[in-house]
Design a protein around this motif. Structure first.
Motif, PDB file in Angstrom:
ATOM      1  N   PRO A 154      -0.153  -2.613  29.870  1.00 23.60           N
ATOM      2  CA  PRO A 154       0.500  -3.778  30.472  1.00 23.60           C
ATOM      3  C   PRO A 154       1.461  -3.360  31.576  1.00 23.60           C
ATOM      4  O   PRO A 154       2.253  -2.438  31.413  1.00 23.60           O
ATOM      5  N   ASN A 155       1.379  -4.029  32.735  1.00 22.88           N
ATOM      6  CA  ASN A 155       2.315  -3.734  33.812  1.00 22.88           C
ATOM      7  C   ASN A 155       3.023  -4.994  34.293  1.00 22.88           C
ATOM      8  O   ASN A 155       3.779  -4.950  35.261  1.00 22.88           O
ATOM      9  N   GLY A 156       2.778  -6.131  33.622  1.00 28.24           N
ATOM     10  CA  GLY A 156       3.446  -7.358  34.000  1.00 28.24           C
ATOM     11  C   GLY A 156       2.875  -8.007  35.243  1.00 28.24           C
ATOM     12  O   GLY A 156       3.380  -9.030  35.700  1.00 28.24           O
ATOM     13  N   ILE A 157       1.838  -7.426  35.832  1.00 26.30           N
ATOM     14  CA  ILE A 157       1.265  -7.948  37.071  1.00 26.30           C
ATOM     15  C   ILE A 157      -0.142  -8.481  36.859  1.00 26.30           C
ATOM     16  O   ILE A 157      -0.459  -9.605  37.205  1.00 26.30           O
ATOM     17  N   HIS A 158      -1.003  -7.671  36.255  1.00 27.63           N
ATOM     18  CA  HIS A 158      -2.418  -8.016  36.155  1.00 27.63           C
ATOM     19  C   HIS A 158      -2.806  -8.485  34.755  1.00 27.63           C
ATOM     20  O   HIS A 158      -2.323  -7.968  33.754  1.00 27.63           O
ATOM     21  N   THR A 159      -3.707  -9.464  34.741  1.00 32.92           N
ATOM     22  CA  THR A 159      -4.391  -9.875  33.521  1.00 32.92           C
ATOM     23  C   THR A 159      -5.879  -9.678  33.776  1.00 32.92           C
ATOM     24  O   THR A 159      -6.406 -10.136  34.789  1.00 32.92           O
ATOM     25  N   TYR A 160      -6.556  -8.975  32.874  1.00 34.60           N
ATOM     26  CA  TYR A 160      -7.981  -8.698  33.035  1.00 34.60           C
ATOM     27  C   TYR A 160      -8.791  -9.663  32.180  1.00 34.60           C
ATOM     28  O   TYR A 160      -8.451  -9.904  31.020  1.00 34.60           O
ATOM     29  N   GLN A 161      -9.865 -10.199  32.760  1.00 32.20           N
ATOM     30  CA  GLN A 161     -10.805 -11.024  32.006  1.00 32.20           C
ATOM     31  C   GLN A 161     -12.163 -10.332  32.032  1.00 32.20           C
ATOM     32  O   GLN A 161     -12.728 -10.120  33.104  1.00 32.20           O
ATOM     33  N   VAL A 162     -12.658  -9.982  30.865  1.00 26.37           N
ATOM     34  CA  VAL A 162     -13.957  -9.322  30.751  1.00 26.37           C
ATOM     35  C   VAL A 162     -14.929 -10.309  30.120  1.00 26.37           C
ATOM     36  O   VAL A 162     -14.751 -10.720  28.979  1.00 26.37           O
ATOM     37  N   LEU A 163     -15.945 -10.699  30.881  1.00 28.83           N
ATOM     38  CA  LEU A 163     -16.896 -11.725  30.434  1.00 28.83           C
ATOM     39  C   LEU A 163     -18.304 -11.155  30.391  1.00 28.83           C
ATOM     40  O   LEU A 163     -18.726 -10.453  31.309  1.00 28.83           O
ATOM     41  N   THR A 164     -19.037 -11.470  29.312  1.00 27.01           N
ATOM     42  CA  THR A 164     -20.389 -10.944  29.165  1.00 27.01           C
ATOM     43  C   THR A 164     -21.276 -11.900  28.368  1.00 27.01           C
ATOM     44  O   THR A 164     -20.784 -12.770  27.639  1.00 27.01           O
ATOM     45  N   LYS A 165     -22.576 -11.728  28.529  1.00 29.05           N
ATOM     46  CA  LYS A 165     -23.551 -12.386  27.653  1.00 29.05           C
ATOM     47  C   LYS A 165     -24.035 -11.422  26.575  1.00 29.05           C
ATOM     48  O   LYS A 165     -24.723 -11.835  25.639  1.00 29.05           O
ATOM     49  N   ARG A 166     -23.698 -10.167  26.703  1.00 38.22           N
ATOM     50  CA  ARG A 166     -24.139  -9.139  25.741  1.00 38.22           C
ATOM     51  C   ARG A 166     -23.115  -9.034  24.616  1.00 38.22           C
ATOM     52  O   ARG A 166     -22.378  -8.060  24.476  1.00 38.22           O
ATOM     53  N   SER A 167     -23.063 -10.078  23.814  1.00 40.96           N
ATOM     54  CA  SER A 167     -22.016 -10.197  22.812  1.00 40.96           C
ATOM     55  C   SER A 167     -22.106  -9.144  21.706  1.00 40.96           C
ATOM     56  O   SER A 167     -21.076  -8.679  21.195  1.00 40.96           O
ATOM     57  N   GLU A 168     -23.315  -8.758  21.323  1.00 36.56           N
ATOM     58  CA  GLU A 168     -23.453  -7.743  20.277  1.00 36.56           C
ATOM     59  C   GLU A 168     -22.888  -6.407  20.749  1.00 36.56           C
ATOM     60  O   GLU A 168     -22.208  -5.703  20.000  1.00 36.56           O
ATOM     61  N   ARG A 169     -23.190  -6.075  21.996  1.00 34.07           N
ATOM     62  CA  ARG A 169     -22.678  -4.842  22.585  1.00 34.07           C
ATOM     63  C   ARG A 169     -21.155  -4.888  22.693  1.00 34.07           C
ATOM     64  O   ARG A 169     -20.467  -3.896  22.423  1.00 34.07           O
ATOM     65  N   LEU A 170     -20.640  -6.043  23.078  1.00 31.90           N
ATOM     66  CA  LEU A 170     -19.197  -6.214  23.175  1.00 31.90           C
ATOM     67  C   LEU A 170     -18.532  -5.987  21.823  1.00 31.90           C
ATOM     68  O   LEU A 170     -17.542  -5.255  21.713  1.00 31.90           O
ATOM     69  N   ARG A 171     -19.078  -6.613  20.787  1.00 29.50           N
ATOM     70  CA  ARG A 171     -18.492  -6.477  19.451  1.00 29.50           C
ATOM     71  C   ARG A 171     -18.465  -5.020  19.001  1.00 29.50           C
ATOM     72  O   ARG A 171     -17.444  -4.539  18.486  1.00 29.50           O
ATOM     73  N   LYS A 172     -19.560  -4.315  19.204  1.00 29.97           N
ATOM     74  CA  LYS A 172     -19.627  -2.921  18.765  1.00 29.97           C
ATOM     75  C   LYS A 172     -18.616  -2.052  19.500  1.00 29.97           C
ATOM     76  O   LYS A 172     -17.934  -1.208  18.898  1.00 29.97           O
ATOM     77  N   LEU A 173     -18.498  -2.243  20.809  1.00 30.17           N
ATOM     78  CA  LEU A 173     -17.596  -1.403  21.599  1.00 30.17           C
ATOM     79  C   LEU A 173     -16.128  -1.723  21.330  1.00 30.17           C
ATOM     80  O   LEU A 173     -15.290  -0.811  21.279  1.00 30.17           O
TER      81      LEU A 173
END
Length: 206
Positions: free
Chosen positions: A18-37
């Motif tokens: 956290p730096n108080g400046i940026h917020t990251y949004q990570v969006l995907t359709k590969r939900s199974e891969r997201l969950r595992k990682l």
């Protein structure tokens, strides 16, 4: 941007603090891969409140199963990108969901989105205490269609990580640190990032 790229960046652990400046949004359709990682290699990032992890939910067949994968991921902030909304999604289980974005398809050949589908999602978010953001009605002329829903706009967000504004001395110190990293080669080229709007970096995962 692919998951293997995210996990291989040599600077990722320090860059995503956290730096108080940026917020990251990570969006995907590969939900199974997201969950595992998020439960393994990316757990360090999943625990950060300034990194929001989301899945696309466009319909019942493909979109709804992704919600369960996201819920089972060890993420601090989870969101649903319900766009383009292609059908009535019915009653959703919003436990563990921190934000919902809803919008219609736009451009030539855009499939229509019915008002009652949107109202159902808005009302479910309200009952569940989930911030609701209505992005657009879409269509061939999306600018003309606008983004007002029943006479108002919906611009709700999850709470963001906030930090005090840095002093001039602190800013100079951080600038020196960045410059030192740049000269040492231990820096990531900003040109490789997808988008930067309103101090929010959106990282789309293929």
């Amino acid at each position: 941007m692919r998951f293997r790229t995210i996990t291989s960046w040599p600077w990722h652990r320090s860059w995503w603090r956290p730096n108080g400046i940026h917020t990251y949004q990570v969006l995907t359709k590969r939900s199974e891969r997201l969950r595992k990682l998020l439960n393994t290699k990316l757990r360090f990032a999943a625990e950060q409140r300034h990194i929001w992890w989301g899945v696309s939910v466009e319909d019942k067949k493909y979109g709804l199963p992704r919600i369960e994968d996201l819920r089972n991921a060890d993420a601090t902030v989870r969101f649903l990108s319900v766009e383009p909304l292609l059908e009535d999604l019915g009653k959703l289980d919003l436990r563990g969901i921190d934000w919902m974005i809803v919008g219609g398809e736009s451009g030539a050949g855009a499939r229509p989105m019915k008002k009652e589908w949107v109202l159902s999602l808005r009302d479910q978010c309200k009952r569940s205490g989930v911030p609701f953001f209505f992005k657009q009605w879409g269509g061939v002329r999306k600018a003309k269609a606008g983004r007002r829903l029943e006479g108002r706009t919906y611009d709700e967000f999850p709470s963001r990580v906030r930090h005090p504004i840095l002093s001039a001395v602190d800013c100079a110190s951080i600038a020196s640190e960045i410059e030192a990293r740049f000269h040492s080669g231990n820096v990531f080229p900003l040109s490789a990032l997808n988008t930067q709007r309103r101090n929010t970096l959106a990282v789309k995962v293929a």
